[in-house]
Design a protein around this motif. Structure first.
Motif, PDB file in Angstrom:
ATOM      1  N   GLN A 206       4.736  75.897  22.064  1.00 17.89           N
ATOM      2  CA  GLN A 206       5.305  75.396  20.808  1.00 17.89           C
ATOM      3  C   GLN A 206       6.104  74.106  21.005  1.00 17.89           C
ATOM      4  OE1 GLN A 206       7.514  78.278  18.558  1.00 17.89           O
ATOM      5  NE2 GLN A 206       7.618  76.984  16.741  1.00 17.89           N
ATOM      6  N   PRO A 207       6.962  74.027  22.040  1.00 17.41           N
ATOM      7  CA  PRO A 207       7.656  72.737  22.266  1.00 17.41           C
ATOM      8  C   PRO A 207       6.689  71.581  22.512  1.00 17.41           C
ATOM      9  CG  PRO A 207       8.758  74.488  23.470  1.00 17.41           C
ATOM     10  CD  PRO A 207       7.498  75.080  22.927  1.00 17.41           C
ATOM     11  N   LEU A 208       5.585  71.852  23.222  1.00 18.62           N
ATOM     12  CA  LEU A 208       4.591  70.802  23.454  1.00 18.62           C
ATOM     13  C   LEU A 208       3.925  70.383  22.144  1.00 18.62           C
ATOM     14  CD1 LEU A 208       2.879  72.015  26.768  1.00 18.62           C
ATOM     15  CD2 LEU A 208       4.202  69.910  26.458  1.00 18.62           C
ATOM     16  N   GLN A 209       3.638  71.364  21.294  1.00 20.79           N
ATOM     17  CA  GLN A 209       3.042  71.046  19.999  1.00 20.79           C
ATOM     18  C   GLN A 209       3.993  70.230  19.134  1.00 20.79           C
ATOM     19  OE1 GLN A 209       2.034  75.008  18.710  1.00 20.79           O
ATOM     20  NE2 GLN A 209      -0.096  74.812  19.369  1.00 20.79           N
ATOM     21  N   HIS A 210       5.276  70.571  19.179  1.00 19.13           N
ATOM     22  CA  HIS A 210       6.264  69.811  18.421  1.00 19.13           C
ATOM     23  C   HIS A 210       6.374  68.377  18.947  1.00 19.13           C
ATOM     24  CE1 HIS A 210       7.927  72.530  15.486  1.00 19.13           C
ATOM     25  NE2 HIS A 210       7.989  73.508  16.388  1.00 19.13           N
ATOM     26  N   TRP A 211       6.220  68.209  20.264  1.00 18.64           N
ATOM     27  CA  TRP A 211       6.226  66.857  20.839  1.00 18.64           C
ATOM     28  C   TRP A 211       5.020  66.062  20.344  1.00 18.64           C
ATOM     29  CZ3 TRP A 211       2.575  64.958  24.528  1.00 18.64           C
ATOM     30  CH2 TRP A 211       2.848  63.643  24.960  1.00 18.64           C
ATOM     31  N   ILE A 212       3.868  66.726  20.293  1.00 18.41           N
ATOM     32  CA  ILE A 212       2.653  66.041  19.832  1.00 18.41           C
ATOM     33  C   ILE A 212       2.788  65.613  18.382  1.00 18.41           C
ATOM     34  CG2 ILE A 212       0.198  66.344  19.301  1.00 18.41           C
ATOM     35  CD1 ILE A 212       0.024  68.229  21.723  1.00 18.41           C
ATOM     36  N   TYR A 213       3.277  66.529  17.540  1.00 14.58           N
ATOM     37  CA  TYR A 213       3.324  66.283  16.101  1.00 14.58           C
ATOM     38  C   TYR A 213       4.728  65.887  15.626  1.00 14.58           C
ATOM     39  CZ  TYR A 213      -1.144  68.631  16.421  1.00 14.58           C
ATOM     40  OH  TYR A 213      -2.423  68.974  16.768  1.00 14.58           O
ATOM     41  N   LYS A 214       5.514  65.344  16.516  1.00 18.97           N
ATOM     42  CA  LYS A 214       6.880  64.937  16.175  1.00 18.97           C
ATOM     43  C   LYS A 214       6.860  63.968  14.991  1.00 18.97           C
ATOM     44  CE  LYS A 214      11.099  63.100  18.292  1.00 18.97           C
ATOM     45  NZ  LYS A 214      11.687  62.510  19.504  1.00 18.97           N
TER      46      LYS A 214
END
Length: 226
Positions: A206-214
């Protein structure tokens, strides 16, 4: 555009770490993971580099996909081939890199290398799957087996791993009269990589996804568009 760049970056990092992890398992000399067992078996029996045999093995996996699907999607398989050549390059590069380290001479040292490989492979898989870009032929084949024979994905994964290991073992027995690429490390990788990945996914995906879609207001909506 930023999202695509981030996904590509994460994807390439994932492929690099996957190849690095496999290279550590090769240096451990206790048997490589099921995914790479056939490629390494061909390398041992032919003298070709692991990068070249990785490409050859994955071309075979594409061929099996075509036989099972009874169709040819040139665009899909062209993308898979590009990925395979990149991964093959990473395999040769990372094995050369790992070979610069002192080779483990004791059984304990070999197991240390093996455990390191499990964690690197798991982190690589986390990045590779989180990027949500086209799968490598071996992973795509698992989905094809799942759909064709109406299996759960987990069962299809076990089936494809067992088939790959069986063929790899047969190749090694036929040409070098030993199991070669298959060993205790193969069995341990089949179990522990999944366990480690299962622990990493809830914490870091989830943190990686949030980084991608920041910067996106609704991550869920964006993910559904993929």
């Amino acid at each position: 555009m930023k999202i695509i760049t981030k996904r590509l970056t994460l994807y390439i990092i994932g492929l690099f770490l996957l190849s690095l992890g496999v290279s550590f398992s090769i240096q451990a000399s206790l048997g490589v993971s099921p995914v790479s067992s056939l490629a390494y078996a061909i390398s041992l029996t032919s003298g070709l580099s692991i990068g070249i045999t990785t490409v050859l093995a994955n071309i075979l996996f594409i061929g099996v996909q075509i036989l099972l699907n009874k169709r040819i999607d040139l665009r899909e398989f062209a993308v898979q081939l590009v990925i395979v050549f990149l991964f093959g390059f990473f395999m040769d590069a990372t094995l050369l890199l790992v070979q610069q380290l002192p080779a483990p001479e004791t059984l304990l040292g070999r197991f240390v290398f093996l455990v390191i490989s499990f964690y690197i492979i798991s982190i690589g898989l986390l990045a590779y799957f989180t990027a949500k870009l086209p799968l490598m032929p071996y992973d795509a084949l698992t989905y094809v087996i799942s759909d064709k024979f109406m299996m759960k994905f987990s069962k299809a994964k076990i089936t494809s791993d067992l088939l790959n290991v069986t063929v790899a073992g047969a190749v090694c027995l036929l040409f070098i009269h030993s199991f070669g690429s298959i060993g205790i490390g193969t069995l341990l990788a089949a179990y522990f990589v999944g366990k480690i990945l299962g622990q990493l996914m809830p914490r870091f995906q989830q943190p990686l996804q949030h980084w991608i879609y920041k910067g996106k207001k609704d991550l869920t909506i964006e993910e559904k568009k993929l």
